[in-house]
Design a protein around this motif. Structure first.
Motif, PDB file in Angstrom:
ATOM      1  N   ARG A  70       5.424  49.279  -8.565  1.00  0.00           N
ATOM      2  CA  ARG A  70       6.857  49.451  -7.772  1.00  0.00           C
ATOM      3  C   ARG A  70       6.185  50.897  -7.287  1.00  0.00           C
ATOM      4  O   ARG A  70       5.979  51.841  -6.960  1.00  0.00           O
ATOM      5  N   THR A  71       4.935  50.972  -8.620  1.00  0.00           N
ATOM      6  CA  THR A  71       4.373  52.429  -7.745  1.00  0.00           C
ATOM      7  C   THR A  71       3.453  52.477  -6.761  1.00  0.00           C
ATOM      8  O   THR A  71       3.408  53.130  -5.842  1.00  0.00           O
ATOM      9  N   TRP A  72       2.946  51.459  -6.065  1.00  0.00           N
ATOM     10  CA  TRP A  72       2.454  50.913  -4.676  1.00  0.00           C
ATOM     11  C   TRP A  72       3.896  50.827  -3.595  1.00  0.00           C
ATOM     12  O   TRP A  72       3.177  51.243  -2.906  1.00  0.00           O
ATOM     13  N   LEU A  73       4.831  50.888  -4.339  1.00  0.00           N
ATOM     14  CA  LEU A  73       5.934  50.449  -3.322  1.00  0.00           C
ATOM     15  C   LEU A  73       6.200  52.259  -2.465  1.00  0.00           C
ATOM     16  O   LEU A  73       6.276  51.975  -1.483  1.00  0.00           O
ATOM     17  N   VAL A  74       6.055  52.645  -3.527  1.00  0.00           N
ATOM     18  CA  VAL A  74       6.538  54.193  -3.719  1.00  0.00           C
ATOM     19  C   VAL A  74       6.171  55.005  -2.787  1.00  0.00           C
ATOM     20  O   VAL A  74       5.551  55.963  -1.733  1.00  0.00           O
ATOM     21  N   TYR A  75       4.579  54.648  -3.010  1.00  0.00           N
ATOM     22  CA  TYR A  75       2.844  55.172  -2.311  1.00  0.00           C
ATOM     23  C   TYR A  75       3.406  54.859  -1.212  1.00  0.00           C
ATOM     24  O   TYR A  75       3.257  55.499  -0.176  1.00  0.00           O
TER      25      TYR A  75
END
Length: 290
Positions: A21-26
């Motif tokens: 999820r963090t990577w998707l946000v970035y």
């Protein structure tokens, strides 16, 4: 043992999901930033190409050339004067809009009177008219009163769109400020005017500053009114000057010079936003959390 293994597996899965999820946000943020900056990047790259290379599709100019920037400041283009005109029109529009909007917004937020909501709705409705619909009547009016080729012919119409936006923003901001601030100041001996000047205005500085930036940018980028109300090179603004750049021949479109001028017009706004980004963010988020 089985319970412990299951717990560990669940924790690992949760951690993995959180990382994805963090990577998707970035990735989403990076995609939005790239989408927004791509036109400006290509404008900068095109401005650094030679005239003969203007239609190249390489990511970097090769070789780097500043001939377009030299062409922009050719005395025949009058671009330096146009930048000064844009600064004058945008600065005066911003100052006048803020002065009127501050008092109007304070009255709308603090005073109780009939039809207040209707008045605020009408103020916002005036900014919804397309510019093209009022250009012809304004042109006729300003011709009759001798305002063509004057600064006020550009400032007054720009205020008709900047002022409603400023009033709306500042009214929302003033409403979020507690009435107890003024009441406490008046208990200490201040009049309402003194409380407004000494208490409310300093506390409202972030919102006022943000509104000033937005108003200035809108006035700086205005094109249609400035194009319609001026026909002399020494009074036209930067966007109008860019649209009238001439090439080496009658049928030559100076794309490189226009790109270079676009960079020069955009850079002051970018620098201003970068320098005052903290104040802008403070103004946009003020009152969001109580």
């Amino acid at each position: 043992m089985t319970t412990t293994a299951n717990t560990t597996t669940t924790a690992d899965a949760t951690t993995g999901t959180a990382k994805w999820r963090t990577w998707l946000v970035y990735a989403g943020v990076a995609a939005v930033v790239a989408y927004c900056l791509a036109p400006f990047y290509w404008m900068v790259v095109s401005s650094l190409r030679r005239t003969s290379d203007i239609f190249d599709t390489t990511l970097l100019p090769s070789p780097v050339s500043f001939e377009n920037y030299r062409a922009v400041f050719d005395p025949s283009q009058g671009f330096g004067r146009a930048l000064l005109n844009s600064l004058i029109v945008s600065g005066i529009t911003t100052v006048l809009a803020l002065l009127l909007a501050t008092f109007t917004a304070y009255a709308m937020a603090r005073l109780e009177f009939r039809f207040k909501r209707l008045i605020l709705t009408l103020i916002i409705a005036t900014s919804m008219f397309p510019v093209v619909s009022i250009v012809v009547p304004l042109l006729k009016l300003f011709t009759d009163i001798g305002w063509i080729n004057t600064y006020q012919a550009m400032i007054v119409p720009s205020m008709s769109f900047a002022l409603p936006l400023a009033v709306w923003n500042l009214t929302t901001f003033f409403r979020q400020m507690p009435d107890e601030l003024e009441q406490a100041a008046m208990i200490d001996g201040c009049t309402r005017g003194q409380a407004f000047r000494k208490i409310i205005i300093p506390l409202a500085a972030p919102g006022i500053f943000t509104t000033a930036i937005i108003t200035f940018i809108a006035a700086w980028n205005e094109f249609l009114i400035a194009l319609s109300m001026t026909n002399k090179p020494d009074i036209q603004t930067a966007p109008v000057a860019i649209s009238k750049f001439t090439g080496a021949s009658q049928f030559d479109v100076p794309f490189g010079s226009q790109m270079a001028a676009g960079v020069l017009v955009t850079i002051p706004l970018v620098i201003m936003v970068l320098l005052f980004q903290r104040r802008i963010v403070a103004g946009l988020t003020a009152g969001a959390a109580k």
